[in-house]
Design an enzyme around this catalytic site. Structure first.
Site, PDB file in Angstrom:
ATOM      1  N   ARG A  27       0.814  -1.214   0.000  1.00  0.00           N
ATOM      2  CA  ARG A  27       0.000   0.000   0.000  1.00  0.00           C
ATOM      3  C   ARG A  27       0.848   1.265   0.000  1.00  0.00           C
ATOM      4  NH1 ARG A  27      -5.250  -0.574   1.291  1.00  0.00           N
ATOM      5  NH2 ARG A  27      -5.308   1.609   1.936  1.00  0.00           N
ATOM      6  N   ASN A 101      -4.481   7.645   6.600  1.00  0.00           N
ATOM      7  CA  ASN A 101      -4.450   7.271   5.181  1.00  0.00           C
ATOM      8  C   ASN A 101      -5.565   8.069   4.504  1.00  0.00           C
ATOM      9  OD1 ASN A 101      -4.337   6.031   2.660  1.00  0.00           O
ATOM     10  ND2 ASN A 101      -5.802   4.467   3.285  1.00  0.00           N
ATOM     11  N   GLY A 102      -5.212   8.876   3.508  1.00  0.00           N
ATOM     12  CA  GLY A 102      -6.225   9.691   2.819  1.00  0.00           C
ATOM     13  C   GLY A 102      -5.706  11.093   2.605  1.00  0.00           C
ATOM     14  N   GLU A 483      -2.417   0.892 -26.713  1.00  0.00           N
ATOM     15  CA  GLU A 483      -2.332   0.375 -25.336  1.00  0.00           C
ATOM     16  C   GLU A 483      -2.860  -1.055 -25.246  1.00  0.00           C
ATOM     17  OE1 GLU A 483      -1.606   0.153 -21.208  1.00  0.00           O
ATOM     18  OE2 GLU A 483      -0.734   1.238 -22.908  1.00  0.00           O
ATOM     19  N   GLU A 490       2.617  -7.651 -23.463  1.00  0.00           N
ATOM     20  CA  GLU A 490       3.509  -7.710 -22.301  1.00  0.00           C
ATOM     21  C   GLU A 490       3.109  -8.758 -21.273  1.00  0.00           C
ATOM     22  OE1 GLU A 490       3.915  -4.243 -19.784  1.00  0.00           O
ATOM     23  OE2 GLU A 490       1.982  -3.469 -20.454  1.00  0.00           O
ATOM     24  N   HIS A 506      -2.266   1.185 -45.811  1.00  0.00           N
ATOM     25  CA  HIS A 506      -0.917   1.594 -46.232  1.00  0.00           C
ATOM     26  C   HIS A 506       0.122   0.525 -45.892  1.00  0.00           C
ATOM     27  CE1 HIS A 506      -2.639   5.468 -47.143  1.00  0.00           C
ATOM     28  NE2 HIS A 506      -3.161   5.509 -45.932  1.00  0.00           N
ATOM     29  N   LYS A 602       9.123  -3.108 -13.475  1.00  0.00           N
ATOM     30  CA  LYS A 602       8.087  -2.104 -13.252  1.00  0.00           C
ATOM     31  C   LYS A 602       8.577  -0.725 -13.676  1.00  0.00           C
ATOM     32  CE  LYS A 602       4.229  -0.379 -12.171  1.00  0.00           C
ATOM     33  NZ  LYS A 602       3.187  -0.566 -13.135  1.00  0.00           N
TER      34      LYS A 602
HETATM   35  C1  AGP Z   1       3.376  -0.640 -19.053  1.00  0.00           C
HETATM   36  O1  AGP Z   1       2.529  -1.625 -18.646  1.00  0.00           O
HETATM   37  C2  AGP Z   1       4.797  -0.940 -18.873  1.00  0.00           C
HETATM   38  N1  AGP Z   1       5.077  -1.300 -17.553  1.00  0.00           N
HETATM   39  C3  AGP Z   1       5.754   0.113 -19.424  1.00  0.00           C
HETATM   40  O2  AGP Z   1       5.468   0.315 -20.775  1.00  0.00           O
HETATM   41  C4  AGP Z   1       5.698   1.472 -18.710  1.00  0.00           C
HETATM   42  O3  AGP Z   1       4.531   2.128 -19.035  1.00  0.00           O
HETATM   43  C5  AGP Z   1       6.904   2.305 -19.164  1.00  0.00           C
HETATM   44  O4  AGP Z   1       8.073   1.636 -18.788  1.00  0.00           O
HETATM   45  C6  AGP Z   1       6.877   3.704 -18.554  1.00  0.00           C
HETATM   46  O5  AGP Z   1       6.976   3.633 -17.181  1.00  0.00           O
HETATM   47  P1  AGP Z   1       6.733   4.949 -16.313  1.00  0.00           P
HETATM   48  O6  AGP Z   1       5.339   5.404 -16.536  1.00  0.00           O
HETATM   49  O7  AGP Z   1       6.994   4.509 -14.907  1.00  0.00           O
HETATM   50  O8  AGP Z   1       7.742   5.976 -16.761  1.00  0.00           O
END
Ligand code: AGP
Length: 607
Positions: A27, A101-102, A483, A490, A506, A602
């Site tokens: 969290r 929290n809030g 997206e 991914e 195209h 991440k």
């Molecule tokens: C998205 O699901 C990915 N984890 C990746 O494309 C991410 O959006 C990108 O690395 C940018 O990360 P950020 O928003 O933390 O800069």
């Protein structure tokens, strides 16, 4: 979104609080602290950074006498993540300590009143204001519980708080309004926390507190009250069967699914303190002193880049500002034409993405003003930007970004309205519909998500044999097509191409065949006829089509996915979860490690 825990019982409280905070770190994890009463003294220990830093501070200190206390792990919203802003916060007289929290929206107003009464503040937090407001309330009412009711009547916003005082050793008061809070009944011990995992190893007997409720607990008793009238309330005890892992996921199978279902709350949190429906306007105090950009460049990577593409269309349309959107890893190496008339907005969930940071620094070198739109308070993007606007999505655990994009779209939507109003180019009827529409969006989304998931699961199973997908969209749906393709790639490792529908002929149309289906966004807007004809080109080549669309549109495809229609750009907030859920259900059905996909991190902090 922070983690809070309170305990009163027969065990040494501090080690138990630390353990509970560790189970709540999903969290928030940028600073932490505990407060406990030992003898007549109120002890406070806080540390910046992960929980380990707090443990280092506690090691060697004699804290085992205390059998009651409160603990907090923070996800900063007000004030950078340093020790002085970490919780708990004490009042000036050091007679109470609270964790929170809030977000208290009108904290500055209350703070000014307390300053005028001679109170002083050592942090930038709204929580320290609440601690002193309750202390003022004790002076007014003579009791802590009455003082909490007194203080709550004077604040606006969201809170789950817990409080301890040496004046009532062994007693914990806790209350909630729009932030989660649960009570855990043990034997000779009782618990309160922002989430069940905190005390699950000790008890499975849980009471869910509702908004406007306050609980008083000690080791052997507890009572819930109405936080306004202090009338006692009878509560039902629920027996919880979850294990700790699934409890952290709130009963969801994966963090990604949990975070998709958190999006209604995320939109509401992003709007907190920023919508003025009376004045029909948007408040963004973070941008005070910044002139409306003459030229705007949005710089980002991955999902954040897609959010930027969507936001650019709105800012162009509602604020009439020329906007370009740049992939950061390209932007940073280009021979850029930027100067003091340029504003560069870096969009980043983590605030640590290397290419986006480098793009910001390059822009600054060239004299541009740099803004940050990010989700992590105290991150490098937020520290280096001239102005930063936070997306309030809370920690995003799953590598695949979902709720963070939803929060980025929400803030970009507000930015377009804010600058459009400042430039006086935003028609009043657009402002009215846009503000009213986004204000009611969380409820609409909350209601639709369960059946969206059902449809996603049906379609994912039907198309799970497929190894390639084409995603198509036009206008505001084009970034969503990108997206949708990214999410499928991914987490399910299925090849997917996101394309502007008009681009098909195209080149990519050459790929179309029955086993290379198309996921199309065919919403009711002025581009629908164009999208429809693009889909006819696909069907002419035996391509199969899933169409995300609105009720009553004349569209013949293999599989329609009908979503309710709302106003204009707000449709995106209903379309996005469909794309996320389709990818999620596909990856889960194919047995993929959804939360931790292969080869991905991440936050991409390397070049
Ligand atoms: C998205 O699901 C990915 N984890 C990746 O494309 C991410 O959006 C990108 O690395 C940018 O990360 P950020 O928003 O933390 O800069």
């Amino acid at each position: 979104m922070c983690g809070i825990i309170g305990y009163s019982g027969h065990r040494p409280a501090v080690p138990l609080l630390i353990e509970g905070l560790r189970r709540l770190e999903y969290r928030g994890y940028d600073s932490a602290g505990v407060a406990f009463v030992q003898g007549d003294a109120l002890e406070l220990l806080r540390a910046e950074g992960k929980l380990g830093e707090l443990e280092k501070k506690i090691n060697g200190r004699n804290v085992n006498m205390a059998t009651s206390g409160i603990g907090h792990t923070r996800w900063a919203t007000h004030g950078v993540p340093v020790e002085r802003n970490a919780h708990p916060h004490m009042d000036n007289d050091q007679r109470l300590a609270i964790i929170h929290n809030g977000i208290i929206e009108n904290y500055q107003e209350r703070k000014n009143e307390l300053l005028a009464k001679g109170y002083s503040f050592s942090s930038e937090t709204d929580t320290e204001v609440l601690a002193n407001l309750i202390s003022e309330g004790v002076k007014e009412t003579g009791s802590i519980m009455k003082a909490m009711a007194w203080a709550f009547a004077r604040v606006e916003g969201a809170y789950a708080v817990a409080l301890v005082s040496p004046d009532e050793p062994g007693v914990i008061y806790a209350a909630r309004k729009s932030s989660p809070l649960v009570f855990g009944q043990g034997t000779g011990e009782n618990f309160v926390a922002s989430d069940i995992p905190a005390f699950l190893p000790y008890t499975r007997e849980v009471v869910f507190l509702e908004d406007g409720e306050l609980v008083r607990l000690d080791a052997n008793s507890w009572q819930v009250y109405d936080a306004k009238t202090l009338e006692p309330i009878e509560k039902e005890i629920h027996h919880i069967t979850w294990d700790v892992q699934s409890a952290q996921k709130g009963g969801y199978k994966h963090f990604m699914l949990k975070e998709i279902f958190e999006q209604p709350r995320v939109v509401a949190d992003c709007l907190t303190g920023r919508l003025d429906l009376v004045k029909n306007s948007v408040r963004l105090p973070e941008l005070e002193g910044l002139a409306v950009p003459k030229r705007l460049t949005l710089v980002a990577c991955g999902t954040s880049y897609h959010a930027g593409l969507w936001g650019a269309s709105l800012i162009e349309s509602w604020a009439r500002i020329p906007v370009r959107v740049e992939i950061a890893s390209e932007f940073r190496y280009r021979d850029l034409l930027l100067d003091g008339d340029d504003v560069v907005l870096a969009i980043s969930q983590s605030g640590e993405t290397a290419d986006t940071l480098a793009g910001m620094r390059r822009a600054r070198e060239l004299g541009a003003t740099v803004l940050g739109l990010c989700n992590v308070v105290g991150s490098t993007v937020s520290r280096e930007a001239d102005h930063v606007v936070y997306t309030q999505a809370g920690p995003e655990i799953s590598v695949a970004s979902t709720k963070a994009m939803c929060s980025q779209l929400t803030v970009l939507y507000l930015l377009a309205l804010y600058w459009g109003a400042k430039k006086n180019v935003l028609p009043a009827e657009v402002a009215t519909r846009a503000l009213a529409g986004i204000h009611s969006l969380p409820q609409v989304l909350e209601a639709e998500l369960p059946q969206m998931r059902e449809r996603a699961s049906e379609l994912a199973r039907k198309y799970s044999y497929v190894r390639s997908f084409m995603y198509l969209g036009r206008g505001l749906s084009f970034p969503l097509a990108l997206e949708g393709a990214l999410k499928l790639k991914e987490i399910s490792y299925i090849h997917a191409e996101g394309y502007a529908s008009g681009e098909m002929k195209h080149g990519p149309i050459a790929l179309i065949e029955p086993d290379f289906p198309t996921f199309a966004l065919a919403m009711r807007d002025q581009l629908f006829p164009k999208v429809k004809s693009n889909l006819e080109e696909v069907q002419a080549r035996d391509g199969r089509i899933i169409a995300l669309t609105h009720p009553g549109l004349d569209l013949t495809v293999d599989d329609q996915w009908i979503v309710p229609e709302v106003w204009g750009p707000l449709n995106t907030f209903l379309d996005l979860p469909c794309l996320q859920l389709f990818a999620y259900e596909m990856a889960d059905y194919l047995g993929k490690d959804v939360d931790q996909p292969r080869n991905l991190a991440k936050s991409v902090t390397v070049e």
